[in-house]
Design an enzyme around this catalytic site. Structure first.
Site, PDB file in Angstrom:
ATOM      1  N   ARG A 186       0.827  -1.215   0.000  1.00 30.18           N
ATOM      2  CA  ARG A 186       0.000   0.000   0.000  1.00 30.18           C
ATOM      3  C   ARG A 186       0.864   1.270   0.000  1.00 30.18           C
ATOM      4  O   ARG A 186       0.547   2.250  -0.688  1.00 30.18           O
ATOM      5  CB  ARG A 186      -0.945  -0.023   1.210  1.00 30.18           C
ATOM      6  CG  ARG A 186      -1.877   1.171   1.272  1.00 30.18           C
ATOM      7  CD  ARG A 186      -2.960   1.022   2.348  1.00 30.18           C
ATOM      8  NE  ARG A 186      -3.613   2.298   2.561  1.00 30.18           N
ATOM      9  CZ  ARG A 186      -3.588   2.985   3.711  1.00 30.18           C
ATOM     10  NH1 ARG A 186      -2.971   2.495   4.784  1.00 30.18           N
ATOM     11  NH2 ARG A 186      -4.177   4.150   3.810  1.00 30.18           N
ATOM     12  N   HIS A 199       0.540   4.147  -2.769  1.00 26.63           N
ATOM     13  CA  HIS A 199       0.178   5.539  -2.466  1.00 26.63           C
ATOM     14  C   HIS A 199       1.283   6.526  -2.814  1.00 26.63           C
ATOM     15  O   HIS A 199       1.001   7.674  -3.159  1.00 26.63           O
ATOM     16  CB  HIS A 199      -0.256   5.681  -1.004  1.00 26.63           C
ATOM     17  CG  HIS A 199      -1.689   5.326  -0.793  1.00 26.63           C
ATOM     18  ND1 HIS A 199      -2.462   5.841   0.219  1.00 26.63           N
ATOM     19  CD2 HIS A 199      -2.513   4.514  -1.500  1.00 26.63           C
ATOM     20  CE1 HIS A 199      -3.683   5.354   0.138  1.00 26.63           C
ATOM     21  NE2 HIS A 199      -3.734   4.527  -0.886  1.00 26.63           N
ATOM     22  N   TRP A 218     -10.393  -8.505   2.619  1.00 26.07           N
ATOM     23  CA  TRP A 218     -11.125  -8.855   1.402  1.00 26.07           C
ATOM     24  C   TRP A 218     -11.169 -10.371   1.191  1.00 26.07           C
ATOM     25  O   TRP A 218     -11.998 -10.867   0.461  1.00 26.07           O
ATOM     26  CB  TRP A 218     -10.462  -8.211   0.179  1.00 26.07           C
ATOM     27  CG  TRP A 218     -10.589  -6.725   0.070  1.00 26.07           C
ATOM     28  CD1 TRP A 218     -11.560  -6.051  -0.616  1.00 26.07           C
ATOM     29  CD2 TRP A 218      -9.724  -5.724   0.623  1.00 26.07           C
ATOM     30  NE1 TRP A 218     -11.348  -4.687  -0.521  1.00 26.07           N
ATOM     31  CE2 TRP A 218     -10.226  -4.457   0.228  1.00 26.07           C
ATOM     32  CE3 TRP A 218      -8.566  -5.747   1.411  1.00 26.07           C
ATOM     33  CZ2 TRP A 218      -9.622  -3.252   0.601  1.00 26.07           C
ATOM     34  CZ3 TRP A 218      -7.967  -4.553   1.778  1.00 26.07           C
ATOM     35  CH2 TRP A 218      -8.493  -3.323   1.383  1.00 26.07           C
TER      36      TRP A 218
HETATM   37 ZN1  ZEM Z   1      -6.057  -0.134  -1.651  1.00 22.49          ZN
HETATM   38  N1  ZEM Z   1      -7.007   0.402   0.065  1.00 22.49           N
HETATM   39  N2  ZEM Z   1      -7.250   1.099  -2.736  1.00 22.49           N
HETATM   40  N3  ZEM Z   1      -4.983  -0.564  -3.313  1.00 22.49           N
HETATM   41  N4  ZEM Z   1      -4.803  -1.288  -0.552  1.00 22.49           N
HETATM   42  C1  ZEM Z   1      -6.778  -0.104   1.312  1.00 22.49           C
HETATM   43  C2  ZEM Z   1      -5.869  -1.089   1.653  1.00 22.49           C
HETATM   44  C3  ZEM Z   1      -4.968  -1.644   0.779  1.00 22.49           C
HETATM   45  C4  ZEM Z   1      -8.280   1.866  -2.262  1.00 22.49           C
HETATM   46  C5  ZEM Z   1      -8.544   2.130  -0.896  1.00 22.49           C
HETATM   47  O1  ZEM Z   1      -9.299   3.229  -0.583  1.00 22.49           O
HETATM   48  C6  ZEM Z   1      -8.025   1.332   0.156  1.00 22.49           C
HETATM   49  C7  ZEM Z   1      -5.223  -0.122  -4.589  1.00 22.49           C
HETATM   50  C8  ZEM Z   1      -6.344   0.590  -4.977  1.00 22.49           C
HETATM   51  C9  ZEM Z   1      -7.259   1.167  -4.099  1.00 22.49           C
HETATM   52  C10 ZEM Z   1      -3.760  -2.026  -1.046  1.00 22.49           C
HETATM   53  C11 ZEM Z   1      -3.210  -1.958  -2.320  1.00 22.49           C
HETATM   54  C12 ZEM Z   1      -3.793  -1.268  -3.356  1.00 22.49           C
HETATM   55  C13 ZEM Z   1      -7.664   0.505   2.246  1.00 22.49           C
HETATM   56  C14 ZEM Z   1      -7.678   0.236   3.735  1.00 22.49           C
HETATM   57  C15 ZEM Z   1      -8.441   1.390   1.540  1.00 22.49           C
HETATM   58  C16 ZEM Z   1      -9.552   2.251   2.135  1.00 22.49           C
HETATM   59  C17 ZEM Z   1      -6.637   1.106   4.436  1.00 22.49           C
HETATM   60  C18 ZEM Z   1      -6.606   0.818   5.923  1.00 22.49           C
HETATM   61  O2  ZEM Z   1      -7.614   1.107   6.581  1.00 22.49           O
HETATM   62  O3  ZEM Z   1      -5.571   0.319   6.400  1.00 22.49           O
HETATM   63  C19 ZEM Z   1      -9.003   2.452  -3.379  1.00 22.49           C
HETATM   64  C20 ZEM Z   1     -10.203   3.360  -3.294  1.00 22.49           C
HETATM   65  C21 ZEM Z   1      -8.373   2.000  -4.512  1.00 22.49           C
HETATM   66  C22 ZEM Z   1      -8.698   2.248  -5.940  1.00 22.49           C
HETATM   67  C23 ZEM Z   1      -9.906   2.549  -6.396  1.00 22.49           C
HETATM   68  C24 ZEM Z   1      -4.163  -0.525  -5.469  1.00 22.49           C
HETATM   69  C25 ZEM Z   1      -4.086  -0.173  -6.941  1.00 22.49           C
HETATM   70  C26 ZEM Z   1      -3.253  -1.229  -4.696  1.00 22.49           C
HETATM   71  C27 ZEM Z   1      -1.946  -1.856  -5.054  1.00 22.49           C
HETATM   72  C28 ZEM Z   1      -1.578  -2.163  -6.283  1.00 22.49           C
HETATM   73  C29 ZEM Z   1      -3.280  -2.921  -0.014  1.00 22.49           C
HETATM   74  C30 ZEM Z   1      -2.186  -3.962  -0.160  1.00 22.49           C
HETATM   75  C31 ZEM Z   1      -4.043  -2.675   1.131  1.00 22.49           C
HETATM   76  C32 ZEM Z   1      -3.953  -3.360   2.491  1.00 22.49           C
HETATM   77  C33 ZEM Z   1      -3.092  -2.550   3.420  1.00 22.49           C
HETATM   78  C34 ZEM Z   1      -2.946  -3.158   4.793  1.00 22.49           C
HETATM   79  O4  ZEM Z   1      -2.436  -2.442   5.651  1.00 22.49           O
HETATM   80  O5  ZEM Z   1      -3.297  -4.315   5.012  1.00 22.49           O
END
Ligand code: ZEM
Length: 281
Positions: free
Chosen positions: A47, A51, A192
């Site tokens: 993540r 970001h 998920w």
């Molecule tokens: Zn995420 N992501 N993401 N993402 N994401 C979260 C967690 C993780 C969105 C998003 O708002 C959120 C992509 C695309 C998009 C990962 C990877 C990738 C979380 C939860 C949210 C809300 C955060 C938390 O509370 O800790 C949205 C709106 C997206 C696109 C529309 C893409 C592209 C990614 C990588 C290629 C990963 C690995 C996580 C889990 C993080 C963790 O701490 O476990």
């Protein structure tokens, strides 16, 4: 030139180091704390890399992983980046040790690569050459996607700004097989998949195979699976099943994990590298 990340540059020296001790040290960090989440820092590193990169705009070549601008107060305090201090702190010992040959921006992106690979995902082509900025300056807030937006066009526009098409967008979202939402970070809650430390195509199979209800709770709107109520989908995730073109790719990746791995690897590698050589920092 140094910017190319050629073998004569500092980054090239790092690559030589990284192939040995550095790679192992970084990989060892992932399971250095059994009490953290599902015992792996891999997802939060994935993540962080995303970001750091996801602010990119192709049209004017602003934002992106180059610069490591999230080190500074402005970008680190964006609500979208809540919780990522954990990942930045985790990588700090590597930066201390290899800092003369390794920028933060290269380190954060390779952290995402190691996260995917160590959790069973595809090999990602990684390139060095990102250079850190030393001033608190960044792009405007609001470039990272807002998870509460359920209309497909919104996600399409955000990823389009980064230069990604529908297929790449859907492939990148498969990263949500990893990790979880934290109510004290994003406000959303839960994983998920049932195997949040294994990179797989489970995000797509769950999207198609489960029945999804709006979760009844005081938090922001999210979905839960009817069968176990232990899995979640964000509104943006759900939009992938409602748009015809998105759903086409969801179905392809649900049925063909090998293709998902290949397409994810290509899109993630290009996303991490988008801003490297093209812009002076
Ligand atoms: Zn995420 N992501 N993401 N993402 N994401 C979260 C967690 C993780 C969105 C998003 O708002 C959120 C992509 C695309 C998009 C990962 C990877 C990738 C979380 C939860 C949210 C809300 C955060 C938390 O509370 O800790 C949205 C709106 C997206 C696109 C529309 C893409 C592209 C990614 C990588 C290629 C990963 C690995 C996580 C889990 C993080 C963790 O701490 O476990």
């Amino acid at each position: 030139p140094q910017r190319e990340g050629s073998s004569s540059s500092g980054a090239g020296k790092f690559l030589a180091l990284f192939a040995g001790a550095g790679a192992a040290e970084l990989a060892n960090l992932l399971d250095s704390n059994p009490d953290y989440d599902d015992s792996s820092y891999g997802p939060v590193l994935v993540r962080l890399a995303w970001h750091a990169s996801g602010t990119y705009a192709k049209t004017d070549n602003t934002g992106g992983s180059n610069g490591a601008t999230m080190r500074f107060p402005t970008e680190s305090k964006w609500s979208a980046n809540a919780g990522l201090q954990v990942a930045r702190d985790l990588l700090e010992p590597i930066k201390k040790k290899y800092g003369d040959v390794l920028s933060y921006s290269d380190l954060w992106s390779i952290g995402g690569v190691v996260g995917v690979q160590e959790l069973g995902g595809p090999t990602i082509k990684w390139r060095s050459g990102r250079i850190d900025t030393h001033k608190d300056r960044t792009v405007e807030d609001g470039r990272l996607p807002d998870a509460s937006r359920e209309d497909a066009q919104y996600s399409r526009d955000v990823f389009g700004r980064m230069g990604f098409n529908d297929q790449e967008l859907v492939a990148l979202l498969g990263a949500h097989a990893l990790g979880r939402c934290h109510s004290d970070r994003s406000g959303f809650e839960g994983p998920w998949t049932h195997s949040s430390t294994t990179f797989s195509n489970a995000f797509y199979t769950h999207l198609l195979d489960e029945k999804w209800d709006v979760k009844k709770w005081k938090g922001p709107k999210q979905y839960e699976d009817k069968a176990t109520k232990s899995l979640m989908m964000l509104p943006t995730d759900m939009s992938l099943t409602r748009d015809k073109e998105f759903k086409k790719w969801v179905t392809i990746y649900a049925n063909d994990e090998e293709k998902f791995f290949a397409d994810f690897a290509a899109a993630y590698a290009s996303g991490l590298a988008q801003s490297i050589t093209t812009r002076a920092v």
